[in-house]
Design a protein around this motif. Structure first.
Motif, mmCIF file in Angstrom:
data_model
loop_
_atom_site.group_PDB
_atom_site.id
_atom_site.type_symbol
_atom_site.label_atom_id
_atom_site.label_comp_id
_atom_site.label_asym_id
_atom_site.label_seq_id
_atom_site.Cartn_x
_atom_site.Cartn_y
_atom_site.Cartn_z
ATOM 1 N N LYS A 17 0.836 -1.201 0.000
ATOM 2 C CA LYS A 17 0.000 0.000 0.000
ATOM 3 C C LYS A 17 0.872 1.253 0.000
ATOM 4 O O LYS A 17 2.045 1.206 0.354
ATOM 5 C CB LYS A 17 -0.957 -0.007 1.177
ATOM 6 N N TRP A 81 -10.040 2.258 -1.401
ATOM 7 C CA TRP A 81 -8.850 1.550 -0.925
ATOM 8 C C TRP A 81 -8.483 0.450 -1.910
ATOM 9 O O TRP A 81 -9.358 -0.138 -2.531
ATOM 10 C CB TRP A 81 -9.100 0.927 0.455
ATOM 11 N N GLU A 107 -10.570 -4.388 1.174
ATOM 12 C CA GLU A 107 -10.135 -3.001 1.343
ATOM 13 C C GLU A 107 -8.851 -3.018 2.155
ATOM 14 O O GLU A 107 -8.849 -3.381 3.333
ATOM 15 C CB GLU A 107 -11.211 -2.179 2.052
ATOM 16 N N THR A 109 -6.299 -0.870 3.864
ATOM 17 C CA THR A 109 -6.293 0.513 4.333
ATOM 18 C C THR A 109 -4.938 0.912 4.913
ATOM 19 O O THR A 109 -4.032 0.094 5.046
ATOM 20 C CB THR A 109 -7.373 0.718 5.409
ATOM 21 N N ASN A 115 -8.921 -2.970 8.002
ATOM 22 C CA ASN A 115 -8.905 -3.727 6.752
ATOM 23 C C ASN A 115 -10.159 -4.602 6.706
ATOM 24 O O ASN A 115 -10.611 -5.101 7.740
ATOM 25 C CB ASN A 115 -7.663 -4.623 6.683
#
Length: 505
Positions: A17, A81, A107, A109, A115
């Motif tokens: 991420k 996300w 998702e 995050t 999450n």
């Protein structure tokens, strides 16, 4: 980083991420000559990335202009996300113009909210229903009207991989940054609100056996309730969960987990409070992290794995815990993905950081001790992240990569020329369609077994747009893949119809 005088190389995690941006106003430090050189290198890398992004933008705009020609249907769904995985679930309803189906995504995050594992419903438009002007005028910043969130499960950690159980449509397995595999009965799990401070949902079953994190390698068996996983401990672990699942006949929802005095749903952060099951077998033979695993479609006792040691290994649980066949140097770099053909049990696909896809025949895997592929498919400019055979036709498969492309191949077209495709005249051998609707790395995709040639794909857009992701559901025009004689006959009829209508005016 150094340990014992030796440099330890930390591999870049796939689908990482976005990192937080540096705050403005920080005190500027005096740089050493080495740091100045590094700064110059970073500047050049930044300029190179800007050039790459500009080329990607141009390529995307050219793709969007021909969407009405190449696609029968396309739906773009903007994600707040990133989702590192996407899978089709069971079909729920059928109607004249569309079918309603489950869709699994996640998702990932930054920690400001939990999450999640997301269960959505998707209205899949049937072939030759969508209007061309509608599919080409999608809003890239909006959510698709065809995708609706049905349920949210608060997941203990990031969801790196999702796999569904074919025999029990409500059961899915997930991988996170831990040694365990988590099993979820998505219909039994309560819907949760993903707010900061919310406790994790409790898995219906936890599969234990890995000695280190198992992040990506995950597979469900098509012939029985078995699960396969690989991890950083260099091992492949095999579980049976049949004792924990009721038969489909006992559950109208298509199967469910036997709780054994445990309660599904909300719980504290200790996921170990849920029921757990140990492995039936642990298989050792890799020298590095196992990145992907796949079952033989017709035999639960046979499976394969690939890893960062550039090896493809075939296993037979009946023959012990060692490799049945080990293919050294299957690629020229780390292997990221593997898939076993649904229709031809001898064919296995692999994808690698060397940007290529290779097809192996298990009857002749090596030559002089080195991996010998039947064919090498080169149509990506970056690491291949996922490969999947089509459930509809034995010679068709897809591959997605960090270059933002999802390529569709037909190995029967190798050595043949064709002009009827979504590719250029100089396309690599076997490549007959290229989905270029994503702006960043395509981390996962899935063929729809209920609706042939309909696909879902997802990209992690952290490098191009600073965050979020893009989910796309699409189906190429059948004029591209149908037999040429059939297509020409249809076009001739259409031409005659147009001429007749014009003469009548």
């Amino acid at each position: 980083m150094e340990s014992g005088g030796e440099e330890v190389v930390v591999k870049k995690k796939r689908g990482r991420k976005p990192k937080p941006k540096n705050e403005e106003g920080q005190q500027q430090q005096v740089k050493t000559p080495k740091e100045s050189k590094r700064s110059q290198q970073q500047h050049h890398q930044h300029q190179h990335q800007q050039h790459v992004n500009a080329n990607a933008e141009d390529k995307y705009n050219r793709w969007k202009a021909v969407v009405p020609v190449l696609y029968d249907w396309l739906s773009n769904h903007n994600l707040l996300w990133p989702s590192l995985s996407c899978r089709w679930g069971p079909q729920l309803e059928q109607s004249p113009h569309k079918n309603r189906q489950r869709l699994y995504l996640s998702e990932q995050t930054d920690g400001s909210v939990p999450n999640t594992l997301v269960i959505a419903t998707c209205d899949v438009v049937k072939p030759r229903v969508a209007a061309a002007d509608h599919i080409s005028q999608f809003n890239e910043e909006a959510r698709s009207p065809f995708v609706k969130k049905y349920k949210t499960i608060i997941h203990p950690g990031e969801v790196n991989r999702i796999r569904e159980m074919p025999q029990h449509s409500n059961i899915v397995a997930t991988h996170t940054d831990s040694p365990n595999v988590l099993i979820w009965d998505v219909e039994a799990q309560p819907n949760r609100h993903a707010v900061l401070g919310a406790t994790n949902s409790r898995p219906d079953l936890i599969l234990t056996g890995h000695q280190d994190n198992a992040e990506f390698a995950l597979a469900m068996c098509p012939t029985g309730p078995y699960v396969l996983s690989g991890g950083k401990d260099k091992s492949v672990v095999f579980w049976s969960i049949e004792d924990h699942i009721t038969s489909a006949a006992d559950s109208k929802s298509g199967g469910s987990i036997n709780k054994q005095n445990t309660k599904s749903g909300e719980g504290n952060d200790k996921s170990a409070d849920g029921p757990s099951v140990g492995p039936r077998g642990i298989y050792c033979g890799h020298d590095e992290t196992v990145e992907d695993v796949a079952f033989c479609p017709f035999n639960a006792q046979e499976f394969c794995s690939v890893g960062d040691d550039s090896c493809l290994i075939l296993w037979d649980a009946r023959a012990g815990s060692g490799p049945a066949v080990k293919v050294e140097k299957a690629h020229d770099a780390d292997l990221h993905c593997v898939d076993w053909n649904f229709h031809d049990v001898n064919l296995i696909l692999t994808g690698s950081a060397d940007n290529s896809v290779r097809m192996f025949d298990r009857r002749k895997l090596t030559s002089n001790g080195v991996g010998s592929a039947v064919h090498k498919f080169e149509g990506h400019s970056a690491a291949v992240l996922s490969v999947q055979w089509s459930p509809d036709k034995s010679s068709i498969f897809g591959s997605s990569a960090e270059d933002g492309l999802l390529n569709i191949w037909d190995y029967e077209k190798v050595g043949k020329t064709t002009e009827r495709s979504g590719t250029t005249a100089s396309s690599p051998a076997g490549l007959f369609f290229q989905h270029a609707g994503h702006r960043d790395k395509v981390v996962d995709f899935h063929w729809n077994s209920y609706d042939p040639w309909t696909m879902v794909s997802v990209s992690d857009d952290c490098d191009s747009n600073g965050g979020g992701g893009t989910l796309q559901i699409w189906r190429m025009s059948d004029l591209i893949y149908r037999p040429e004689e059939e297509v020409l006959s249809e076009l001739e009829k259409f031409k005659s119809h147009v001429l007749t209508c014009a003469a009548a005016k």
